[in-house]
Design a protein around this motif. Structure first.
Motif, PDB file in Angstrom:
ATOM      1  N   PHE A   1     -45.607 -50.660  18.582  1.00  0.00           N
ATOM      2  CA  PHE A   1     -47.049 -50.752  18.777  1.00  0.00           C
ATOM      3  C   PHE A   1     -47.372 -50.521  20.256  1.00  0.00           C
ATOM      4  O   PHE A   1     -46.527 -50.685  21.130  1.00  0.00           O
ATOM      5  N   TRP A   2     -48.606 -50.126  20.518  1.00  0.00           N
ATOM      6  CA  TRP A   2     -49.037 -49.864  21.883  1.00  0.00           C
ATOM      7  C   TRP A   2     -50.062 -50.937  22.288  1.00  0.00           C
ATOM      8  O   TRP A   2     -51.074 -51.147  21.633  1.00  0.00           O
TER       9      TRP A   2
ATOM     10  N   SER B   1     -41.249 -54.425  12.467  1.00  0.00           N
ATOM     11  CA  SER B   1     -42.361 -55.087  13.140  1.00  0.00           C
ATOM     12  C   SER B   1     -42.013 -56.542  13.453  1.00  0.00           C
ATOM     13  O   SER B   1     -42.419 -57.083  14.491  1.00  0.00           O
TER      14      SER B   1
ATOM     15  N   GLY C   1     -55.357 -42.629  21.183  1.00  0.00           N
ATOM     16  CA  GLY C   1     -55.336 -43.146  19.821  1.00  0.00           C
ATOM     17  C   GLY C   1     -53.998 -42.902  19.145  1.00  0.00           C
ATOM     18  O   GLY C   1     -53.036 -42.433  19.764  1.00  0.00           O
ATOM     19  N   ARG C   2     -53.950 -43.235  17.862  1.00  0.00           N
ATOM     20  CA  ARG C   2     -52.704 -43.112  17.109  1.00  0.00           C
ATOM     21  C   ARG C   2     -52.179 -41.680  17.181  1.00  0.00           C
ATOM     22  O   ARG C   2     -52.875 -40.734  16.829  1.00  0.00           O
TER      23      ARG C   2
ATOM     24  N   GLU D   1     -52.587 -52.800  12.592  1.00  0.00           N
ATOM     25  CA  GLU D   1     -52.270 -51.370  12.641  1.00  0.00           C
ATOM     26  C   GLU D   1     -51.267 -51.006  11.547  1.00  0.00           C
ATOM     27  O   GLU D   1     -51.433 -49.999  10.846  1.00  0.00           O
ATOM     28  N   ASN D   2     -50.236 -51.809  11.383  1.00  0.00           N
ATOM     29  CA  ASN D   2     -49.234 -51.540  10.351  1.00  0.00           C
ATOM     30  C   ASN D   2     -49.849 -51.614   8.949  1.00  0.00           C
ATOM     31  O   ASN D   2     -49.513 -50.806   8.070  1.00  0.00           O
TER      32      ASN D   2
ATOM     33  N   ALA E   1     -52.774 -57.576  16.423  1.00  0.00           N
ATOM     34  CA  ALA E   1     -53.243 -56.182  16.466  1.00  0.00           C
ATOM     35  C   ALA E   1     -52.179 -55.235  15.923  1.00  0.00           C
ATOM     36  O   ALA E   1     -52.494 -54.260  15.219  1.00  0.00           O
ATOM     37  N   ALA E   2     -50.915 -55.512  16.230  1.00  0.00           N
ATOM     38  CA  ALA E   2     -49.833 -54.684  15.684  1.00  0.00           C
ATOM     39  C   ALA E   2     -49.769 -54.797  14.173  1.00  0.00           C
ATOM     40  O   ALA E   2     -49.569 -53.793  13.465  1.00  0.00           O
TER      41      ALA E   2
ATOM     42  N   ARG F   1     -41.879 -50.774   7.923  1.00  0.00           N
ATOM     43  CA  ARG F   1     -42.574 -51.473   9.003  1.00  0.00           C
ATOM     44  C   ARG F   1     -42.452 -52.985   8.933  1.00  0.00           C
ATOM     45  O   ARG F   1     -42.966 -53.678   9.811  1.00  0.00           O
TER      46      ARG F   1
ATOM     47  N   ASP G   1     -52.941 -50.981   8.206  1.00  0.00           N
ATOM     48  CA  ASP G   1     -53.793 -49.804   8.058  1.00  0.00           C
ATOM     49  C   ASP G   1     -52.957 -48.599   7.631  1.00  0.00           C
ATOM     50  O   ASP G   1     -53.317 -47.853   6.706  1.00  0.00           O
ATOM     51  N   VAL G   2     -51.805 -48.414   8.294  1.00  0.00           N
ATOM     52  CA  VAL G   2     -50.942 -47.273   7.979  1.00  0.00           C
ATOM     53  C   VAL G   2     -50.341 -47.401   6.582  1.00  0.00           C
ATOM     54  O   VAL G   2     -50.352 -46.451   5.784  1.00  0.00           O
TER      55      VAL G   2
END
Length: 530
Positions: free
Chosen positions: A387-388, A300, A405-406, A338-339, A334-335, A296, A341-342
């Protein structure tokens, strides 16, 4: 005198991509790097995701990178000496690109360098380390260690992970943590029959007890091996004592091998608190750092580059106001979160922090050999995905298409506002995303009232699917309903789905963060791309 409209700091793959995308939209760029020349060794970031290949193709490099790369088909996962499972990857969708390719970052950089050399709007300056940043309402001025000062309207910082001085100069906090364990990486060249199309991951093998090992195939009979090693690992001592050879022999057996590159890394999870500081945008590892499991990082960073490029181009042309640049932080921060978090969830599984995490991991790994339900909990990394932007201030929500959601691993959300459009062939030689990346586009479903976009002060293409979508492939891929108008941004993300032309015009203005500035900037309009 002003050198260029945008100064890009850092000539790695994220900086290269940013410069190429800006130049594609007619924006002159000066590309600065403190190194004397390109460093062409080491695999570094090796896994390039499908949608990133698509971005690179918009600057003439994606198909070539895909053709040279390797796509493995089977992922084998082991616990100690037991193979837990083998997954065969399906290539779903209609894209001309594979789901990903393995190819060294160094080779990607060479190919992007060739595209930059053919682009007259990019001025590359090696040996120019930026040591000072000044900015005001008129522009940004960069001081370099050569004594030169480079002036531009805006700057994009793509300086990589070692960016402490720049963060300090800009007043940016880079919060997060670093992992205690290190990872040893070796690129080896060897003939390993049956391994060229497989990725292999070992949890707790007897030859690396208590830790992990990952093996990726790369082009030209190269294999990338990653070992998790203790924090006090000494590579020089392992080479001297012969322990590194024994470490490699435990994997390749008696096969002849050549070490092409080796290095030791400590991984970090960090994100900058601000991705826009006045006229400076932060991108790539300068903006966020994460563990590599799931690939990522660079992927990213390319998302950062595309987001920054189209927004800077629209502001410089006078098609949008400064508020559009604020949404760069809103969307890409935000992207990054999210990355993180994953990838943090993956690292918690790979490197448990406490007895409870260690017990859970042992239970999952032990049971996964016989219980298919536990296999889904084995976390060796979730592949990078776009990312969304469903909560972006630029996105007009559609209540009939709520975001769930994811999505599950290996899937993407259904098309709708904030989601990247799927890639759909248009005839034999074109694709939907190639068309969409030229600027804002309205896809009008059969039965939709054609919108009047003449009052919008920037180019907008209207594509009537009754005339262009002869086999209905676009409508099916989008899940489009009769009478709908789909507004798509210059980065191929859906900005809105509406049914009324007046709502479409409002969505257009929202998609550039409001009414654009009334006076145009002086960027030469040398490119057909908007």
């Amino acid at each position: 005198m002003r050198d260029r409209s945008v100064a890009v700091i850092g000539n790695g793959p994220v900086g290269q991509t940013t410069a190429l995308l800006l130049a594609r939209r007619g924006v002159p760029v000066v590309l600065l790097d403190g190194r004397p020349a390109r460093d062409k060794v080491g695999s570094k970031a090796i896994c390039q995701q499908r949608d990133v290949l698509d971005v690179w193709e918009s600057v003439g490099a994606g198909r070539r990178i895909a053709a040279e790369g390797v796509t493995w088909a089977t992922a084998r996962t082991f616990h100690r000496d037991t193979e837990l499972f083998a997954l065969t990857l399906d290539d779903a969708g209609t894209s001309v690109f594979p789901p990903f390719v393995n190819i060294s970052q160094a080779r990607v950089e060479e190919i992007l360098d060739e595209r930059i050399a053919a682009q007259p709007l990019i001025d590359v300056r090696w040996g120019h380390r930026v040591v000072d940043v000044e900015q005001d309402d008129t522009g940004v001025r960069l001081g370099t260690d050569t004594g030169e000062r480079v002036a531009a309207d805006y700057a994009v910082a793509c300086t990589g992970a070692h960016c402490e001085d720049l963060h300090r100069t800009l007043g940016v906090a880079f919060e997060g943590h670093s992992f205690d364990d290190r990872f040893l990486i070796c690129d080896i060249r060897a003939d390993l029959p049956g391994w060229a199309r497989e990725r292999r991951f070992w949890f707790d093998p007897v030859w690396n007890p208590g830790r992990q090992v990952l093996i990726h195939p790369c082009p030209d009979s190269l294999f990338r091996i990653d070992w998790q090693v203790p924090g006090d690992y000494d590579l020089a001592e392992e080479v001297r004592s012969g322990a590194l050879d024994r470490r490699i022999r435990a994997i390749v057996g008696d096969a002849d091998y050549e070490i092409v590159w080796k290095s030791v890394y400590r991984f970090h999870s960090r994100v900058a608190d601000r991705l826009r500081v006045g006229r400076v945008l932060l991108a790539g590892d300068c903006a966020h750092l994460m563990s590599p499991f799931g690939a990522r990082g660079l992927n990213s960073g390319v998302g950062d580059a595309e987001n920054a490029a189209w927004k800077l181009a629209y502001v410089l042309r006078g098609w949008a106001g400064e508020a559009l640049l604020d949404t760069y932080h809103a969307e890409r921060h935000a992207a990054a979160v999210e990355n993180l978090d994953v990838t943090t969830a993956t690292m918690d599984f790979l490197v448990p922090h406490d007895d409870d995490q260690r017990a859970r991991r042992e239970s999952v790994l032990t049971g996964a050999a016989t219980d298919p339900a536990l296999r889904a909990q084995v976390d060796s990394g979730r592949f990078s995905e776009p990312f969304w932007y469903v909560r972006s201030p630029l996105t007009t929500p559609d209540p009939t298409r709520p975001f769930a959601g994811r999505p599950p691993r290996g899937t993407v959300p259904p098309p709708g506002p904030g989601i990247l459009t799927p890639d759909v062939p248009l005839g034999e030689s074109s694709r939907l995303r190639e068309l969409l990346r030229d600027g804002f586009c309205v896809l009008a479903a059969p039965g939709a009232e054609p919108p009047d976009v003449s009052t919008v002060p920037w180019p907008v293409r209207v594509l009537r699917l009754s005339e262009a979508d002869h086999d209905g492939g676009i409508a099916r891929a989008l899940g489009m309903r009769p009478g709908e108008l789909w507004l798509v941004r210059p980065d191929a993300y859906v900005a809105a789905v509406v049914t009324e032309p007046t709502a479409l015009v409002e969505a257009l203005r929202r998609a550039v963060a409001g009414v654009p500035a009334p006076r145009p900037r002086r960027v030469p309009r040398t490119s057909p791309h908007a």
